[in-house]
Write a protein that holds these residues in place. Structure first.
Motif, PDB file in Angstrom:
ATOM      1  N   ALA A   1       0.816  -1.220   0.000  1.00 58.82           N
ATOM      2  CA  ALA A   1       0.000   0.000   0.000  1.00 58.82           C
ATOM      3  C   ALA A   1       0.849   1.270   0.000  1.00 58.82           C
ATOM      4  O   ALA A   1       0.748   2.120   0.885  1.00 58.82           O
ATOM      5  CB  ALA A   1      -0.960  -0.006   1.200  1.00 58.82           C
ATOM      6  N   ASP A   2       1.678   1.403  -1.011  1.00 54.25           N
ATOM      7  CA  ASP A   2       2.555   2.573  -1.115  1.00 54.25           C
ATOM      8  C   ASP A   2       1.757   3.870  -1.180  1.00 54.25           C
ATOM      9  O   ASP A   2       2.210   4.909  -0.698  1.00 54.25           O
ATOM     10  CB  ASP A   2       3.446   2.436  -2.352  1.00 54.25           C
ATOM     11  CG  ASP A   2       4.376   3.610  -2.534  1.00 54.25           C
ATOM     12  OD1 ASP A   2       5.325   3.741  -1.737  1.00 54.25           O
ATOM     13  OD2 ASP A   2       4.162   4.413  -3.469  1.00 54.25           O
ATOM     14  N   GLN A   3       0.566   3.818  -1.760  1.00 57.08           N
ATOM     15  CA  GLN A   3      -0.238   5.039  -1.871  1.00 57.08           C
ATOM     16  C   GLN A   3      -0.656   5.565  -0.509  1.00 57.08           C
ATOM     17  O   GLN A   3      -0.902   6.764  -0.347  1.00 57.08           O
ATOM     18  CB  GLN A   3      -1.485   4.774  -2.739  1.00 57.08           C
ATOM     19  CG  GLN A   3      -2.594   3.967  -2.064  1.00 57.08           C
ATOM     20  CD  GLN A   3      -2.335   2.469  -2.036  1.00 57.08           C
ATOM     21  OE1 GLN A   3      -1.266   2.010  -2.448  1.00 57.08           O
ATOM     22  NE2 GLN A   3      -3.308   1.702  -1.574  1.00 57.08           N
TER      23      GLN A   3
ATOM     24  N   ASP B   1      -2.202  12.078   5.284  1.00 56.30           N
ATOM     25  CA  ASP B   1      -3.608  12.056   5.693  1.00 56.30           C
ATOM     26  C   ASP B   1      -4.155  10.632   5.660  1.00 56.30           C
ATOM     27  O   ASP B   1      -4.832  10.185   6.597  1.00 56.30           O
ATOM     28  CB  ASP B   1      -4.441  12.968   4.782  1.00 56.30           C
ATOM     29  CG  ASP B   1      -4.102  14.437   4.976  1.00 56.30           C
ATOM     30  OD1 ASP B   1      -3.644  14.797   6.092  1.00 56.30           O
ATOM     31  OD2 ASP B   1      -4.275  15.207   4.027  1.00 56.30           O
ATOM     32  N   GLN B   2      -3.886   9.910   4.578  1.00 52.80           N
ATOM     33  CA  GLN B   2      -4.348   8.521   4.501  1.00 52.80           C
ATOM     34  C   GLN B   2      -3.703   7.666   5.593  1.00 52.80           C
ATOM     35  O   GLN B   2      -4.357   6.800   6.188  1.00 52.80           O
ATOM     36  CB  GLN B   2      -4.022   7.924   3.131  1.00 52.80           C
ATOM     37  CG  GLN B   2      -4.917   8.377   1.993  1.00 52.80           C
ATOM     38  CD  GLN B   2      -4.806   7.427   0.809  1.00 52.80           C
ATOM     39  OE1 GLN B   2      -5.128   6.241   0.909  1.00 52.80           O
ATOM     40  NE2 GLN B   2      -4.333   7.961  -0.308  1.00 52.80           N
TER      41      GLN B   2
ATOM     42  N   GLN C   1      -5.348   5.384   9.066  1.00 50.79           N
ATOM     43  CA  GLN C   1      -5.134   3.961   9.371  1.00 50.79           C
ATOM     44  C   GLN C   1      -4.872   3.723  10.860  1.00 50.79           C
ATOM     45  O   GLN C   1      -4.919   2.572  11.313  1.00 50.79           O
ATOM     46  CB  GLN C   1      -3.944   3.417   8.565  1.00 50.79           C
ATOM     47  CG  GLN C   1      -4.057   3.612   7.075  1.00 50.79           C
ATOM     48  CD  GLN C   1      -5.295   2.963   6.489  1.00 50.79           C
ATOM     49  OE1 GLN C   1      -5.645   1.829   6.820  1.00 50.79           O
ATOM     50  NE2 GLN C   1      -5.977   3.687   5.604  1.00 50.79           N
ATOM     51  N   MET C   2      -4.587   4.782  11.590  1.00 50.39           N
ATOM     52  CA  MET C   2      -4.307   4.645  13.032  1.00 50.39           C
ATOM     53  C   MET C   2      -5.625   4.595  13.802  1.00 50.39           C
ATOM     54  O   MET C   2      -6.011   5.535  14.497  1.00 50.39           O
ATOM     55  CB  MET C   2      -3.447   5.814  13.503  1.00 50.39           C
ATOM     56  CG  MET C   2      -2.220   6.066  12.655  1.00 50.39           C
ATOM     57  SD  MET C   2      -0.916   4.844  12.886  1.00 50.39           S
ATOM     58  CE  MET C   2      -0.246   5.357  14.446  1.00 50.39           C
ATOM     59  N   ASN C   3      -6.321   3.476  13.645  1.00 53.15           N
ATOM     60  CA  ASN C   3      -7.642   3.360  14.245  1.00 53.15           C
ATOM     61  C   ASN C   3      -7.777   2.042  15.005  1.00 53.15           C
ATOM     62  O   ASN C   3      -6.817   1.277  15.123  1.00 53.15           O
ATOM     63  CB  ASN C   3      -8.720   3.493  13.160  1.00 53.15           C
ATOM     64  CG  ASN C   3      -8.528   2.463  12.041  1.00 53.15           C
ATOM     65  OD1 ASN C   3      -8.281   1.277  12.285  1.00 53.15           O
ATOM     66  ND2 ASN C   3      -8.628   2.920  10.792  1.00 53.15           N
TER      67      ASN C   3
ATOM     68  N   PHE D   1       4.590   1.415   9.131  1.00 56.88           N
ATOM     69  CA  PHE D   1       3.402   0.882   8.475  1.00 56.88           C
ATOM     70  C   PHE D   1       3.836  -0.243   7.543  1.00 56.88           C
ATOM     71  O   PHE D   1       4.508  -0.015   6.545  1.00 56.88           O
ATOM     72  CB  PHE D   1       2.703   2.007   7.695  1.00 56.88           C
ATOM     73  CG  PHE D   1       1.530   1.554   6.876  1.00 56.88           C
ATOM     74  CD1 PHE D   1       0.413   0.986   7.472  1.00 56.88           C
ATOM     75  CD2 PHE D   1       1.545   1.703   5.496  1.00 56.88           C
ATOM     76  CE1 PHE D   1      -0.675   0.573   6.711  1.00 56.88           C
ATOM     77  CE2 PHE D   1       0.461   1.305   4.718  1.00 56.88           C
ATOM     78  CZ  PHE D   1      -0.647   0.737   5.340  1.00 56.88           C
ATOM     79  N   LEU D   2       3.435  -1.465   7.881  1.00 56.73           N
ATOM     80  CA  LEU D   2       3.819  -2.626   7.076  1.00 56.73           C
ATOM     81  C   LEU D   2       2.957  -2.760   5.833  1.00 56.73           C
ATOM     82  O   LEU D   2       3.401  -3.286   4.811  1.00 56.73           O
ATOM     83  CB  LEU D   2       3.711  -3.902   7.921  1.00 56.73           C
ATOM     84  CG  LEU D   2       4.543  -3.940   9.206  1.00 56.73           C
ATOM     85  CD1 LEU D   2       4.273  -5.241   9.959  1.00 56.73           C
ATOM     86  CD2 LEU D   2       6.018  -3.784   8.905  1.00 56.73           C
TER      87      LEU D   2
END
Length: 313
Positions: free
Chosen positions: A25-27, A33-34, A38-40, A77-78
């Motif tokens: 998920a390089d994007q 912001d993206q 993900q920090m949820n 982020f893996l």
């Protein structure tokens, strides 16, 4: 997916540490912001203890949540696994020695599934690199994690830094089979380093040097370690090896020479082994009846030997 260059390799089984099920998920990692989204509560954090993976009762990796991570922890982020964001925390210090000095790491390699082993290998290489690169190699100032852990950036110039960007490294290593078709109808050159367990032999290997092709590295290493000229160097497959961050480039080569001139600083012994001897060793991994102890299944040398046995049927 991991695609070897030769169909024979498909029959030898998966190469350890290859084939991670995580979508990188390089994007997401490149978009602050993206990444923040993900920090949820759905996020999973890979549990590591001194860079070693605890294993649950099912023989799988152990995951926790963001709530279990210290507030000041650096998180890499893996990627996404089953659409869930996956992270790993950077430890206080990096690895303190080579793989052969880590019995717990070898034990984990035997227990984890191929997918879990690949996840662990990628995470280990990444967080270990961060733990050992907290300061800029250019100016010595502290660096900060960036791009979800796929970069470190030096401090701003107004804070005494140089703003240099640093990226996780991968060190290429050639590991090669050398065959002489005239010795016993086809024999392989295998060697043993002084640190190897008793009776253990494996393929020769060495780092690719700056300004060198893979083919040139194979030829140089075989010449330096065994005094043999090789030809027809052929790529077979690669293996990411996270101790600490090598890419093992498996190759095959031929030689018309037979006399070995040993580099005693690198090798304790090197010998020619016939196909029958290699087959016996591969059928009796860990046993005492074979002519030598073959590399374990987690090593790409094991896959290369199986490939050669398939090729020479």
């Amino acid at each position: 997916m991991h695609h070897p260059a030769h169909p024979e390799l498909e029959r030898t089984g998966p190469i350890a540490f290859a084939g991670s099920p995580i979508e990188r998920a390089d994007q997401i990692r490149c978009d602050p912001d993206q990444l923040a989204q993900q920090m949820n509560w759905r996020a999973r954090v890979l549990v590591l203890e001194d860079l070693l993976p605890p294993i649950d009762d099912m023989g799988a990796l152990v995951w926790s949540s963001l709530a279990d991570v210290a507030e000041d922890a650096e998180l890499v982020f893996l990627g996404l696994l089953d659409e869930k964001p996956c992270f790993a925390a950077v430890p206080d210090s990096g690895a303190g020695g080579p793989a052969y000095a880590m019995p717990r790491a070898w034990a984990a390699m035997q227990q984890l599934s191929p997918g879990d082993l690949a996840i662990y290998g990628g995470a280990r290489s990444l967080v270990d690199w961060h733990a050992r690169h907290r300061f800029c190699a250019r100016c010595g100032q502290p660096t900060k994690l960036a791009k979800g852990g796929w970069q470190r950036t030096c401090a701003p110039r107004d804070e005494g830094g140089c703003e240099a960007q640093h990226f996780p490294r991968t060190d290429p290593v050639t590991i090669m089979l050398v065959e002489n078709a005239e010795i016993n109808g086809g024999s392989l050159l295998l060697g043993r380093q002084p640190r190897f367990p008793p009776r253990s032999f494996s393929a020769l290997a060495g780092f690719v040097e700056p300004g060198e092709t893979i083919e040139e590295a194979v030829a140089r290493e075989v010449w330096e370690e065994a005094g043999l000229q090789v030809r027809d160097v052929e790529y077979i497959a690669t293996q990411p090896w996270p101790f600490p961050s090598q890419l093992m480039i498996g190759c095959y080569s031929k030689t018309d020479e037979t006399e070995i001139t040993l580099d005693v600083l690198e090798l304790e012994e090197a010998r020619w082994f016939s196909r029958a001897e290699v087959a016996m060793a591969m059928e009796d991994i860990g046993g005492e009846m074979a002519p030598f102890a073959a590399p374990p299944p987690t090593a790409i040398a094991h896959s290369l030997l199986r490939w050669w046995l398939e090729k020479t049927k």
